[in-house]
Enzyme design. Structure first.
Site, short mmCIF file in Angstrom:
data_model
loop_
_atom_site.label_atom_id
_atom_site.label_comp_id
_atom_site.label_asym_id
_atom_site.label_seq_id
_atom_site.Cartn_x
_atom_site.Cartn_y
_atom_site.Cartn_z
N GLY A 69 1.81 36.89 55.18
CA GLY A 69 2.19 36.00 54.08
C GLY A 69 0.99 35.21 53.61
N LYS A 84 1.55 49.17 51.17
CA LYS A 84 2.83 49.65 50.68
C LYS A 84 3.75 48.52 50.25
CE LYS A 84 6.28 53.05 51.46
NZ LYS A 84 5.84 53.75 50.25
N GLU A 138 3.92 57.73 36.05
CA GLU A 138 3.97 57.84 37.50
C GLU A 138 2.99 58.92 38.01
OE1 GLU A 138 5.01 56.13 39.79
OE2 GLU A 138 5.26 57.41 41.53
C1 G6P Z 1 3.05 48.88 46.09
C2 G6P Z 1 3.18 50.32 46.53
C3 G6P Z 1 3.82 51.14 45.42
C4 G6P Z 1 5.16 50.53 45.04
C5 G6P Z 1 5.02 49.06 44.64
C6 G6P Z 1 6.37 48.39 44.52
O1 G6P Z 1 2.10 48.78 45.08
O2 G6P Z 1 1.91 50.86 46.87
O3 G6P Z 1 4.02 52.47 45.88
O4 G6P Z 1 5.71 51.25 43.97
O5 G6P Z 1 4.31 48.36 45.66
O6 G6P Z 1 6.99 48.39 45.78
P1 G6P Z 1 8.54 48.28 46.04
O7 G6P Z 1 8.67 48.24 47.52
O8 G6P Z 1 8.98 47.01 45.39
O9 G6P Z 1 9.18 49.47 45.44
#
Ligand code: G6P
Length: 603
Positions: free
Chosen positions: A102, A598, A476
């Protein structure tokens, strides 16, 4: 970002912590460390680099014996990723070690205060204020010192605490960063996420904001901010151990691409009954809304863009999609009759959470499409539709994204039905149920992808073009390519090319043209001809039967015949594979691309 893990039991802590960190590495991987308690002292090993480097270092130090400990894998915010800034951090008196995920927003002010009291800071991190505060407040009662410490913190934290004084007892605290407690037999755990624990236990307690926990091998007690014991529910997790392992694939990303037919089946099948789309879990009356706003980040936003096209088409309701990091600081025109759809794989993305809170304050109803059960977004939303994709480990999302689209497809159909606009629902549900098969076909019908990757991997840039949902998929496709192969890739609405981008087209410039919508095929075909006449090499993604495109493109990727309304979820699959093979050609760390994480739990 960052992943934290803690263990207390009767067996050695270090192997459990290191294994947990390996599974949390998707959350950050620029440095890592563990601390273990033994004989009234805390031993600590930290290193810049990935968890494998930490494993080597721990082995070299004799394995760090001890039966309780904490660990951390970092995605740097405050301070460069070196050994000193790596977590855990230790209090000046060596009594406490802390790991943190955090951001402590008031750390500068707290640091100044502590320095004035004579505390000498070792690192540049915001985290170190937590452990130094704890050390300075400690007068023999850790729980009280921790409550007092967290009452001073502004920002977000999931914190794990190890003390030299109390053998076998861990403490944890949470505010706006994910944290679960794992319940074992004679051993207990905490972690940012279940993937770190699933080989040890599937029984967890979700910690809520403002709570702290005291964890021993045989007892878990959770307290509220005032120190009163709170009764917590136990939750059983259904994810299995195998789904968090590579199972023979070279990379999690490839495994997760290949899992998409099964993942989509798990998303779609339970929601189709007797030729109807059933969202029994929804509990919202769709007639209460006049407009829809979809918000999310990254690929989840791109799924939202696909959803927007479909909702407009099937439901004839004004629908918009906006990235959450913009929406949270914008002035959206929303109110009680707006349905806000929040999309998130992790359910923990900081910008998405902030945007959804803003929308709720404006009176909107928030429906979340989420993968991770018990995540913050799932808890905060008025209603939740889970994607049931299973754990996704690779940083670049694949099955997370396609299952989000599948839910949006079903939701659009469901809303249209409730507005009396859906014709031939049985045919539509047949199409939805066939999607997993179509994805498998899209995987099988493109054996040329590795060869195409060899042809295109050294390009200076790649341009992806398409119209409508083809454009949404182009966004995408370009993101996947740049995330994992570091190849400069951009997506353009095909009709916009002539307003600037065409100036970049030169001899042999690759252009990836998505042409899967018959009603606008002619238009995209014109754009293909325009770029080709300026020397571009065109790789077209289309149907085998589409003779016009097949005859004009230099290279081809195919999808099986499918209703163009629902083709996006199929189209992305060959593009995921292309990005994967280009990244392989370029020798990239596919599952852990540089600078990314991620789960982006900081702004
Ligand atoms: C990060 C990840 C992406 C993902 C985005 C949103 O940038 O690398 O792959 O699409 O976050 O994440 P979420 O968990 O909210 O779908």
């Amino acid at each position: 970002m960052c992943g934290i893990v803690g263990f207390t039991g009767r067996s050695q802590a270090a192997p459990v912590l290191l294994d947990g960190l390996k599974h949390l590495e998707y959350r950050g991987y620029d440095s890592a460390g563990i601390a273990v308690q033994k004989d009234g002292a805390i031993a600590m090993t930290k290193t810049s680099g990935k968890v494998d480097a930490l494993i080597d270092k721990v082995r070299a130090t004799g394995g760090m014996p001890g039966v309780s400990g904490i660990g951390h894998t970092r995605w740097a915010t405050h301070g460069v990723p070196n050994d000193v800034n790596a977590h855990p951090h230790m209090s000046q008196d060596g009594r406490f070690a802390v790991v943190h995920n955090g951001i402590i927003e008031n750390f500068a002010e707290l640091r100044k205060e502590l320095e004035a009291e004579g505390v000498a800071f070792q690192s540049e991190t915001d985290t170190e204020v937590i452990v130094q505060l704890l050390g300075s407040y400690y007068e023999g009662d850790i729980k009280q010192a921790l409550l007092r410490t967290v009452s001073r913190l502004e920002g977000s934290y999931a914190v794990g605490v190890l003390s030299a004084d109390v053998p076998g007892t861990l403490y944890a605290a949470r505010a706006a960063s994910p944290l679960i407690i794992g319940i074992g037999a004679g051993e207990n755990f905490f972690a940012s996420d279940i993937t770190a624990l699933v080989s040890h236990t599937k029984n967890v307690i979700d910690m809520d904001d403002g709570e702290i926990a005291e964890i021993t091998p045989d007892r878990i007690t959770v307290f509220d901010h005032a120190g009163r014991a709170v009764k917590k529910e136990e939750r059983h997790v259904t994810w299995d151990v195998a789904s968090a392992e590579k199972n023979g694939y070279d990379h999690f990303m490839l495994k997760e691409i290949m899992e998409q037919p099964a993942a989509l089946k798990a998303t779609i099948e339970p929601r189709i009954k007797g030729g109807c789309v059933c969202f029994e879990e929804l509990g919202l009356d769709m007639k209460n809304y006049d407009s829809i706003l979809i918000t999310a980040c990254g690929s989840a936003y791109h799924a939202g863009v696909v959803g927007r096209y479909l909702i407009r088409k099937l439901c004839r309701i004004p629908a918009e999609a906006e990235v959450a990091s913009e929406l949270r600081y914008g002035d959206p025109v929303i109110g009680e009759r707006t349905l806000v759809i929040v999309v998130s794989q992790s359910g923990e993305t900081a910008d998405t959470i902030a945007a959804m809170k803003k929308c709720r304050e404006a009176g909107a109803t928030v429906l979340a499409i989420v993968n991770v059960v018990g995540s913050t977004i799932a808890k905060l939303a008025d209603a939740v539709l889970y994607t049931w994709a299973g754990p996704e480990i690779a940083v670049a999302t694949t099955k997370g994204y396609t299952t989000q689209i599948a839910v949006l497809y079903m939701l659009a159909a469901y809303i249209a039905k409730h507005l009396g606009l859906l014709q031939n629902e049985a045919a539509l549900t047949d199409t939805l149920q066939a999607l997993p098969r179509r994805i498998q076909q899209a995987i099988d019908m493109n054996p040329s992808i590795p060869a195409l990757a060899r042809k295109y991997h050294a390009s200076k840039a790649l341009f992806f073009i398409g119209r409508n949902t083809d454009y949404a998929v182009a966004l995408e496709g370009a993101l996947k390519m740049k995330e994992i192969s570091y190849l400069h890739s951009e997506a353009y609405a095909a009709g916009e090319l002539k307003h600037g981008t065409i100036a970049l087209i030169e001899e042999h410039q690759p252009v990836i043209a998505l042409c899967c919508n018959a009603s606008i095929m002619e238009k995209t075909l014109s754009n293909i001809v325009e770029v080709k006449s300026r020397g571009a090499e065109v790789l077209a993604l289309t149907f085998r039967s589409n003779r016009q495109i097949v005859s004009v493109a230099d290279d081809l990727l195919f999808i099986p015949p499918v209703d163009p309304l629902f083709s996006a979820v199929i189209e992305i699959v060959p593009l995921q594979l292309l990005a994967y093979h280009v990244a392989r050609e370029n020798g990239c760390d596919i599952d852990k691309p540089k600078n990314l994480a991620k789960s982006v739990t900081v702004e």
